[in-house]
Design a protein around this motif. Structure first.
Motif, PDB file in Angstrom:
ATOM      1  N   ALA A 246       0.881  -1.236   0.018  1.00 20.97           N
ATOM      2  CA  ALA A 246       0.067   0.031   0.073  1.00 20.97           C
ATOM      3  C   ALA A 246       0.926   1.081  -0.166  1.00 20.97           C
ATOM      4  N   LEU A 247       0.479   2.313  -0.652  1.00 17.58           N
ATOM      5  CA  LEU A 247       1.137   3.413  -0.713  1.00 17.58           C
ATOM      6  C   LEU A 247       0.176   4.788  -0.345  1.00 17.58           C
ATOM      7  N   ASN A 248       0.385   5.463   0.874  1.00 20.59           N
ATOM      8  CA  ASN A 248      -0.440   6.312   1.288  1.00 20.59           C
ATOM      9  C   ASN A 248      -1.845   6.014   1.533  1.00 20.59           C
ATOM     10  N   GLY A 249      -1.937   4.770   1.931  1.00 20.64           N
ATOM     11  CA  GLY A 249      -3.203   4.316   2.108  1.00 20.64           C
ATOM     12  C   GLY A 249      -4.024   3.555   0.962  1.00 20.64           C
ATOM     13  N   LYS A 250      -3.565   3.682  -0.010  1.00 17.62           N
ATOM     14  CA  LYS A 250      -3.949   3.157  -1.336  1.00 17.62           C
ATOM     15  C   LYS A 250      -3.376   1.627  -1.533  1.00 17.62           C
ATOM     16  N   THR A 251      -4.278   0.588  -1.392  1.00 12.98           N
ATOM     17  CA  THR A 251      -3.803  -0.818  -1.592  1.00 12.98           C
ATOM     18  C   THR A 251      -3.252  -1.144  -2.980  1.00 12.98           C
ATOM     19  N   LEU A 252      -2.094  -1.678  -3.062  1.00 11.75           N
ATOM     20  CA  LEU A 252      -1.444  -2.021  -4.478  1.00 11.75           C
ATOM     21  C   LEU A 252      -1.651  -3.565  -4.241  1.00 11.75           C
ATOM     22  N   GLY A 253      -1.697  -4.289  -5.500  1.00 14.00           N
ATOM     23  CA  GLY A 253      -1.596  -5.842  -5.607  1.00 14.00           C
ATOM     24  C   GLY A 253      -0.091  -6.201  -6.105  1.00 14.00           C
ATOM     25  N   SER A 254       0.722  -5.368  -5.668  1.00 15.75           N
ATOM     26  CA  SER A 254       2.203  -5.685  -6.107  1.00 15.75           C
ATOM     27  C   SER A 254       2.473  -7.032  -5.891  1.00 15.75           C
ATOM     28  N   ALA A 255       2.331  -7.616  -4.889  1.00 12.78           N
ATOM     29  CA  ALA A 255       2.908  -8.971  -4.350  1.00 12.78           C
ATOM     30  C   ALA A 255       2.605 -10.101  -5.135  1.00 12.78           C
ATOM     31  N   ALA A 256       1.365  -9.956  -5.699  1.00 15.01           N
ATOM     32  CA  ALA A 256       1.003 -11.151  -6.642  1.00 15.01           C
ATOM     33  C   ALA A 256       1.184 -10.785  -8.160  1.00 15.01           C
ATOM     34  N   HIS A 257       1.866  -9.527  -8.594  1.00 12.93           N
ATOM     35  CA  HIS A 257       2.144  -9.257 -10.037  1.00 12.93           C
ATOM     36  C   HIS A 257       2.873 -10.288 -10.369  1.00 12.93           C
ATOM     37  N   PRO A 258       2.396 -10.881 -11.906  1.00 10.48           N
ATOM     38  CA  PRO A 258       3.336 -12.079 -12.238  1.00 10.48           C
ATOM     39  C   PRO A 258       4.707 -11.425 -12.425  1.00 10.48           C
ATOM     40  N   ALA A 259       4.984 -10.160 -12.808  1.00  7.46           N
ATOM     41  CA  ALA A 259       6.388  -9.772 -13.318  1.00  7.46           C
ATOM     42  C   ALA A 259       7.234  -9.371 -11.925  1.00  7.46           C
ATOM     43  N   ILE A 260       6.534  -9.220 -11.138  1.00 10.73           N
ATOM     44  CA  ILE A 260       7.435  -9.363  -9.630  1.00 10.73           C
ATOM     45  C   ILE A 260       7.755 -10.525  -9.048  1.00 10.73           C
ATOM     46  N   LEU A 261       6.845 -11.605  -9.445  1.00 13.80           N
ATOM     47  CA  LEU A 261       7.121 -12.937  -9.061  1.00 13.80           C
ATOM     48  C   LEU A 261       8.246 -13.506  -9.988  1.00 13.80           C
ATOM     49  N   LYS A 262       8.312 -13.116 -11.173  1.00  9.61           N
ATOM     50  CA  LYS A 262       9.344 -13.431 -12.211  1.00  9.61           C
ATOM     51  C   LYS A 262      10.540 -12.817 -11.693  1.00  9.61           C
ATOM     52  N   LEU A 263      10.502 -11.390 -11.335  1.00  6.70           N
ATOM     53  CA  LEU A 263      11.909 -10.998 -11.028  1.00  6.70           C
ATOM     54  C   LEU A 263      12.292 -11.746  -9.735  1.00  6.70           C
ATOM     55  N   GLN A 264      11.566 -11.892  -8.816  1.00  8.71           N
ATOM     56  CA  GLN A 264      11.889 -12.588  -7.606  1.00  8.71           C
ATOM     57  C   GLN A 264      12.575 -13.860  -7.823  1.00  8.71           C
ATOM     58  N   ASP A 265      11.939 -14.571  -8.635  1.00  8.29           N
ATOM     59  CA  ASP A 265      12.592 -15.582  -9.277  1.00  8.29           C
ATOM     60  C   ASP A 265      13.953 -15.732  -9.805  1.00  8.29           C
ATOM     61  N   GLU A 266      14.190 -14.731 -10.414  1.00  4.96           N
ATOM     62  CA  GLU A 266      15.377 -14.412 -11.074  1.00  4.96           C
ATOM     63  C   GLU A 266      16.574 -13.877 -10.112  1.00  4.96           C
ATOM     64  N   ILE A 267      15.945 -13.045  -9.242  1.00  2.29           N
ATOM     65  CA  ILE A 267      16.962 -12.644  -8.152  1.00  2.29           C
ATOM     66  C   ILE A 267      17.224 -13.971  -7.253  1.00  2.29           C
ATOM     67  N   ARG A 268      16.317 -14.943  -6.946  1.00  2.98           N
ATOM     68  CA  ARG A 268      16.889 -16.079  -6.102  1.00  2.98           C
ATOM     69  C   ARG A 268      17.785 -16.878  -7.103  1.00  2.98           C
ATOM     70  N   SER A 269      17.738 -16.954  -8.310  1.00  2.00           N
ATOM     71  CA  SER A 269      18.586 -17.747  -9.037  1.00  2.00           C
ATOM     72  C   SER A 269      20.040 -17.017  -9.171  1.00  2.00           C
ATOM     73  N   ALA A 270      19.955 -15.789  -9.058  1.00  2.00           N
ATOM     74  CA  ALA A 270      21.246 -15.010  -9.166  1.00  2.00           C
ATOM     75  C   ALA A 270      21.850 -15.178  -7.555  1.00  2.00           C
ATOM     76  N   VAL A 271      21.263 -15.322  -6.519  1.00  2.00           N
ATOM     77  CA  VAL A 271      21.610 -15.413  -5.191  1.00  2.00           C
ATOM     78  C   VAL A 271      22.384 -17.012  -5.127  1.00  2.00           C
ATOM     79  N   MET A 272      21.524 -17.808  -5.702  1.00  2.00           N
ATOM     80  CA  MET A 272      21.833 -19.302  -5.717  1.00  2.00           C
ATOM     81  C   MET A 272      23.403 -19.182  -6.485  1.00  2.00           C
ATOM     82  N   SER A 273      23.382 -18.699  -7.689  1.00  2.00           N
ATOM     83  CA  SER A 273      24.507 -18.934  -8.531  1.00  2.00           C
ATOM     84  C   SER A 273      25.643 -18.076  -8.087  1.00  2.00           C
ATOM     85  N   GLU A 274      25.446 -16.948  -7.064  1.00  2.00           N
ATOM     86  CA  GLU A 274      26.548 -16.298  -6.615  1.00  2.00           C
ATOM     87  C   GLU A 274      27.134 -16.891  -5.234  1.00  2.00           C
TER      88      GLU A 274
END
Lengths: 278, 278
Positions: A246-274
């Motif tokens: 949420a931003l200034n009281g306005k709820t945002l559905g960020s956590a379930a956004h597919p691009a965010i899930l995909k970015l988190q997957d990529e980051i997880r892979s980067a951490v695993m790899s490094e």
């Protein structure tokens, strides 16, 4: 675990010069990074940014010593948060920079709070503006009082963290991280010139964007635009990618956004790899 | 001479907590004052301002301990510069203010540079703006990096000190003092809301103005107005009143202005009266 005077130490209590300009004037900088399985995630990016900040401030830094400390702290803590700090060292009264500064370098490692990673944040805009006219707005300096006060205020309003606009009225960053907003397939983050730290995670996200079907853009972002975003997130070295719930009281559905899930997957892979672990 | 852990000490090297938030985040404040003949000029005003700043930041302060330290440092140095510093003390990683902060208080006294008093300053405007949206712009916090960078730039241009405008384009202050401009019999200084420290000398000048045939006014001051002033000066606790000899290359006859000479006489009398010496 601490690093002081070239070696690891169990205690934070160390002989320290009360005329140290880091302590008396905030004349210094630091870096925060994530250790996983004894390794530093984005190690070289952190060291490069630390060196660039020290160079901008004109504080001599032996980068090999910083690397040695960072590695030793990571090995010592295993999983955790690392911080290295450089001050300009002791000096006479007044602002004038000493002719022959003797910088002080120290570090600390803190056990992991694994629950921080990818956890959502509720943001509240602060009335304190990020001062994009100052070089220190783009460096992780010891001058964090604005962020402390802004976060205290945000937390008193029930948010987790403050969101800064700059003097021109554009969104700059959160108190402890860079900000991104997704509009369709566009991924927008404010340019460094808007008073933004060159975050190591910010750079990684810009790198990963295309693989996640996002078109990255560094563009000034009015706060009102953020409300229209499909998703908003904050990046830093310990949370990695924190969806904004949420931003200034306005709820945002960020956590379930597919691009965010995909970015988190990529980051997880980067951490695993490094680091060989997540 | 230093003050640490409740007593005077000859050495600045002291056992210090590397997690101290003053050191790691600039989470603290300080005060600078003038000692003459073992006494602190404007002692109570300094202590009151220090206490007010600590209260604004929410850092617990035992004002009697600060007074004790200030008096002991003044007596120890005789003639000199005094500095007292308060930090929020040690803390866990991150910005969040500890529930039970254990503030650290320390001080230092430096031998006098008597030639500083009333000496003229050449000012050069800096591109770094004073951030009047932040409470820290009105408190003598440990966040002095902007002033350090601005002064370094001013000095590279042949000036002594930087002059800050704020985000609204009004003059705020010099890097280490408040600014005043004289127009005829009007004495103008920017209001605190423009991002200005409530200087103890600033308050004294506003008090003394009428006795010097000046009408004091706290008003926003565009930089261009300053060029039209009959005289410009900077006040701080060590220079007391520093006439501005030139501003951005424009010569000003401040040092010989009769109202400035009269103000300096009044200040000299005030120091004599409070400290028994000048």
């Amino acid at each position: 675990v601490f690093w002081y005077d070239g070696q690891l130490s169990e205690t934070p209590l160390q002989p320290f010069d009360l005329t140290d300009r880091g302590l008396t004037l905030g004349d210094g900088l630091f870096d925060t990074s994530l250790a996983r399985a004894g390794k530093v995630f984005r190690r070289d990016a952190h060291l490069a940014r630390f060196a660039a900040g020290a160079a901008t401030l004109g504080i001599p830094l032996k980068i090999d010593d910083a690397a040695l400390a960072l590695d030793a702290l990571a090995q010592s803590i295993g999983d955790g948060a690392l911080r290295i700090t450089l001050t300009r060292g002791g000096g006479a009264r007044g602002l004038r920079i000493p002719d022959n500064p003797k910088p002080i370098f120290f570090g600390a490692a803190t056990p992991a709070r694994g629950d921080l990673i990818f956890s959502s944040l509720v943001l509240a805009a602060t009335a304190i503006r990020r001062n994009e006219t100052s070089p220190s707005s783009r460096i992780k300096t010891l001058n964090y009082l604005d962020a402390i006060l802004a976060n205290q205020d945000a937390q008193s309003k029930g948010a987790d963290e403050a969101l800064f606009e700059n003097g021109a009225g554009h969104v700059a960053c959160a108190a402890t991280g860079n900000l991104f907003a997704i509009f369709g397939t566009r991924l927008v983050t404010p340019p460094l010139s808007d008073g933004v730290l060159a975050g190591t995670m910010r750079a990684l996200i810009l790198e990963l964007a295309k693989a996640c079907c996002l078109q990255p853009a560094e563009e000034s972002l009015p706060l009102a635009e953020c409300y229209k975003a499909d998703a908003v997130f904050v990046t830093n070295s310990l949370r990695l990618l924190a969806p904004c719930g949420a931003l200034n009281g306005k709820t945002l559905g960020s956590a379930a956004h597919p691009a965010i899930l995909k970015l988190q997957d990529e980051i997880r892979s980067a951490v695993m790899s490094e680091c060989g672990a997540f």
